[in-house]
Design a protein around this motif. Structure first.
Motif, PDB file in Angstrom:
ATOM      1  N   ARG A  97       0.837  -1.204   0.000  1.00  0.00           N
ATOM      2  CA  ARG A  97       0.000   0.000   0.000  1.00  0.00           C
ATOM      3  C   ARG A  97       0.872   1.255   0.000  1.00  0.00           C
ATOM      4  N   TYR A  98       2.040   1.176   0.612  1.00  0.00           N
ATOM      5  CA  TYR A  98       2.971   2.301   0.567  1.00  0.00           C
ATOM      6  C   TYR A  98       3.454   2.526  -0.860  1.00  0.00           C
ATOM      7  N   VAL A  99       3.771   1.453  -1.568  1.00  0.00           N
ATOM      8  CA  VAL A  99       4.162   1.573  -2.972  1.00  0.00           C
ATOM      9  C   VAL A  99       3.047   2.230  -3.776  1.00  0.00           C
ATOM     10  N   CYS A 100       1.802   1.853  -3.511  1.00  0.00           N
ATOM     11  CA  CYS A 100       0.665   2.458  -4.209  1.00  0.00           C
ATOM     12  C   CYS A 100       0.578   3.955  -3.925  1.00  0.00           C
ATOM     13  N   ALA A 101       0.835   4.348  -2.674  1.00  0.00           N
ATOM     14  CA  ALA A 101       0.818   5.771  -2.324  1.00  0.00           C
ATOM     15  C   ALA A 101       1.908   6.523  -3.080  1.00  0.00           C
ATOM     16  N   LEU A 102       3.104   5.930  -3.188  1.00  0.00           N
ATOM     17  CA  LEU A 102       4.188   6.571  -3.925  1.00  0.00           C
ATOM     18  C   LEU A 102       3.856   6.677  -5.411  1.00  0.00           C
ATOM     19  N   LEU A 103       3.277   5.631  -5.986  1.00  0.00           N
ATOM     20  CA  LEU A 103       2.912   5.675  -7.400  1.00  0.00           C
ATOM     21  C   LEU A 103       1.876   6.754  -7.672  1.00  0.00           C
ATOM     22  N   THR A 104       0.952   6.932  -6.742  1.00  0.00           N
ATOM     23  CA  THR A 104      -0.042   7.992  -6.876  1.00  0.00           C
ATOM     24  C   THR A 104       0.636   9.355  -6.855  1.00  0.00           C
ATOM     25  N   GLY A 183       0.161  29.380   6.423  1.00  0.00           N
ATOM     26  CA  GLY A 183       0.254  30.239   5.254  1.00  0.00           C
ATOM     27  C   GLY A 183       0.951  29.543   4.097  1.00  0.00           C
ATOM     28  N   LEU A 184       1.981  28.764   4.409  1.00  0.00           N
ATOM     29  CA  LEU A 184       2.703  28.038   3.364  1.00  0.00           C
ATOM     30  C   LEU A 184       1.813  26.954   2.751  1.00  0.00           C
ATOM     31  N   GLU A 185       0.990  26.310   3.574  1.00  0.00           N
ATOM     32  CA  GLU A 185       0.046  25.325   3.045  1.00  0.00           C
ATOM     33  C   GLU A 185      -0.931  25.983   2.080  1.00  0.00           C
ATOM     34  N   ASN A 186      -1.376  27.178   2.415  1.00  0.00           N
ATOM     35  CA  ASN A 186      -2.292  27.897   1.523  1.00  0.00           C
ATOM     36  C   ASN A 186      -1.605  28.333   0.231  1.00  0.00           C
ATOM     37  N   ALA A 187      -0.283  28.552   0.303  1.00  0.00           N
ATOM     38  CA  ALA A 187       0.469  28.978  -0.879  1.00  0.00           C
ATOM     39  C   ALA A 187       0.832  27.812  -1.787  1.00  0.00           C
ATOM     40  N   ALA A 188       0.830  26.596  -1.248  1.00  0.00           N
ATOM     41  CA  ALA A 188       1.240  25.419  -2.017  1.00  0.00           C
ATOM     42  C   ALA A 188       0.134  25.000  -2.983  1.00  0.00           C
ATOM     43  N   CYS A 189       0.538  24.320  -4.044  1.00  0.00           N
ATOM     44  CA  CYS A 189      -0.439  23.755  -4.975  1.00  0.00           C
ATOM     45  C   CYS A 189      -1.194  22.625  -4.272  1.00  0.00           C
ATOM     46  N   ASP A 190      -2.328  22.243  -4.840  1.00  0.00           N
ATOM     47  CA  ASP A 190      -3.170  21.234  -4.205  1.00  0.00           C
ATOM     48  C   ASP A 190      -2.523  19.855  -4.191  1.00  0.00           C
ATOM     49  N   CYS A 191      -1.419  19.676  -4.939  1.00  0.00           N
ATOM     50  CA  CYS A 191      -0.742  18.385  -4.945  1.00  0.00           C
ATOM     51  C   CYS A 191      -0.304  17.983  -3.538  1.00  0.00           C
ATOM     52  N   TYR A 192       0.086  18.961  -2.727  1.00  0.00           N
ATOM     53  CA  TYR A 192       0.519  18.636  -1.365  1.00  0.00           C
ATOM     54  C   TYR A 192      -0.624  18.025  -0.578  1.00  0.00           C
ATOM     55  N   ARG A 193      -1.783  18.656  -0.600  1.00  0.00           N
ATOM     56  CA  ARG A 193      -2.934  18.139   0.139  1.00  0.00           C
ATOM     57  C   ARG A 193      -3.411  16.812  -0.442  1.00  0.00           C
ATOM     58  N   ALA A 194      -3.346  16.689  -1.772  1.00  0.00           N
ATOM     59  CA  ALA A 194      -3.768  15.443  -2.416  1.00  0.00           C
ATOM     60  C   ALA A 194      -2.856  14.287  -2.010  1.00  0.00           C
ATOM     61  N   ASN A 195      -1.550  14.544  -1.942  1.00  0.00           N
ATOM     62  CA  ASN A 195      -0.611  13.502  -1.524  1.00  0.00           C
ATOM     63  C   ASN A 195      -0.846  13.095  -0.079  1.00  0.00           C
ATOM     64  N   ARG A 196      -1.143  14.060   0.767  1.00  0.00           N
ATOM     65  CA  ARG A 196      -1.433  13.752   2.171  1.00  0.00           C
ATOM     66  C   ARG A 196      -2.701  12.903   2.298  1.00  0.00           C
ATOM     67  N   ARG A 197      -3.710  13.237   1.495  1.00  0.00           N
ATOM     68  CA  ARG A 197      -4.958  12.465   1.531  1.00  0.00           C
ATOM     69  C   ARG A 197      -4.721  11.029   1.071  1.00  0.00           C
ATOM     70  N   SER A 198      -3.945  10.874   0.000  1.00  0.00           N
ATOM     71  CA  SER A 198      -3.662   9.539  -0.522  1.00  0.00           C
ATOM     72  C   SER A 198      -2.961   8.689   0.527  1.00  0.00           C
ATOM     73  N   TYR A 199      -1.973   9.267   1.178  1.00  0.00           N
ATOM     74  CA  TYR A 199      -1.233   8.533   2.193  1.00  0.00           C
ATOM     75  C   TYR A 199      -2.159   8.145   3.354  1.00  0.00           C
ATOM     76  N   ALA A 200      -3.006   9.078   3.806  1.00  0.00           N
ATOM     77  CA  ALA A 200      -3.905   8.813   4.921  1.00  0.00           C
ATOM     78  C   ALA A 200      -4.888   7.693   4.578  1.00  0.00           C
ATOM     79  N   GLU A 201      -5.383   7.696   3.346  1.00  0.00           N
ATOM     80  CA  GLU A 201      -6.347   6.687   2.928  1.00  0.00           C
ATOM     81  C   GLU A 201      -5.717   5.304   2.780  1.00  0.00           C
ATOM     82  N   LEU A 202      -4.471   5.263   2.306  1.00  0.00           N
ATOM     83  CA  LEU A 202      -3.843   3.978   2.002  1.00  0.00           C
ATOM     84  C   LEU A 202      -3.068   3.383   3.179  1.00  0.00           C
ATOM     85  N   ILE A 203      -2.472   4.239   3.996  1.00  0.00           N
ATOM     86  CA  ILE A 203      -1.554   3.744   5.025  1.00  0.00           C
ATOM     87  C   ILE A 203      -2.108   3.875   6.432  1.00  0.00           C
TER      88      ILE A 203
END
Length: 204
Positions: A97-104, A183-203
């Protein structure tokens, strides 16, 4: 064992002799091409494992693995891991599942480089590094950031200056300090939040 920056653990094609579980170190996964320094495709901290390919029966590294942050890691030989995987279906499931998170995460990278501004990408990279380093103080030069993000040094300087002007980061003498995490989280692209969600869901 201790991992020390800028140690290269594996080059593409090298035999993977161990799996590492970082505790305080963090390692960049770098995709390389002829004539280029390489582009960071992912990062492994204490949330993951380096040498995860062994869980899939792959014995050679597809990427350069470069220690970005010095620290400690647990290390297990490939042979010992093979035995543990035979005895623990849970360990095998978690690693897969960790490999799947990295591939995502890898899959989002091309879109991120194509459509997101350097400032947004730099914010994402700094947040990811802080997550792995567990520190707001990051020993990173603009030259290293440029290589990791695949942009010229002047692009990193302009993006860092913009984030500094918004009081989100400070930098001096090769150290970048995150001064406003939200503030930095708000400045980042949504990829950061999407990656965090993927990891939380899979791991998690």
């Amino acid at each position: 064992m201790e991992l020390t920056a800028p140690q290269v653990l594996y080059e593409p094609g090298d035999a993977i002799l161990h799996i590492h579980f970082p505790t305080s170190a963090f390692v960049s996964l770098v995709s390389t091409a002829d004539g280029h320094d390489g582009l960071q495709t992912g990062m492994v901290g204490n949330e993951g494992a380096l040498g995860y390919e062994l869980s899939l029966g792959v014995q050679r590294s597809p990427l350069r693995t470069l220690v970005q942050g010095s620290g400690l890691a647990w290390r297990l030989t490939a042979q010992a891991l093979e035995q543990e995987l035979l005895e623990s279906a849970h360990l095998k499931r978690v690693l897969h599942r960790y490999v799947c998170a990295l591939l995502t995460e890898f899959g989002r990278l091309g879109l991120c480089h194509q459509f997101h501004q350097i400032e947004e990408r730099l914010a994402r990279w700094l947040l990811t590094t802080q997550d792995c380093a567990h520190s707001a103080h990051l020993a990173l030069t603009h030259e290293v950031l440029g290589r990791m993000l695949g942009v010229r040094r002047v692009g990193i300087t302009n993006a860092a200056t913009a984030l500094h002007a918004r009081h989100l980061i400070d930098y001096r003498r090769g150290v970048i300090t995150i001064t406003d995490r939200l503030g930095l989280e708000n400045a980042a692209c949504d990829c950061y939040r999407a990656n965090r969600r993927s990891y939380a869901e899979l791991i998690c």
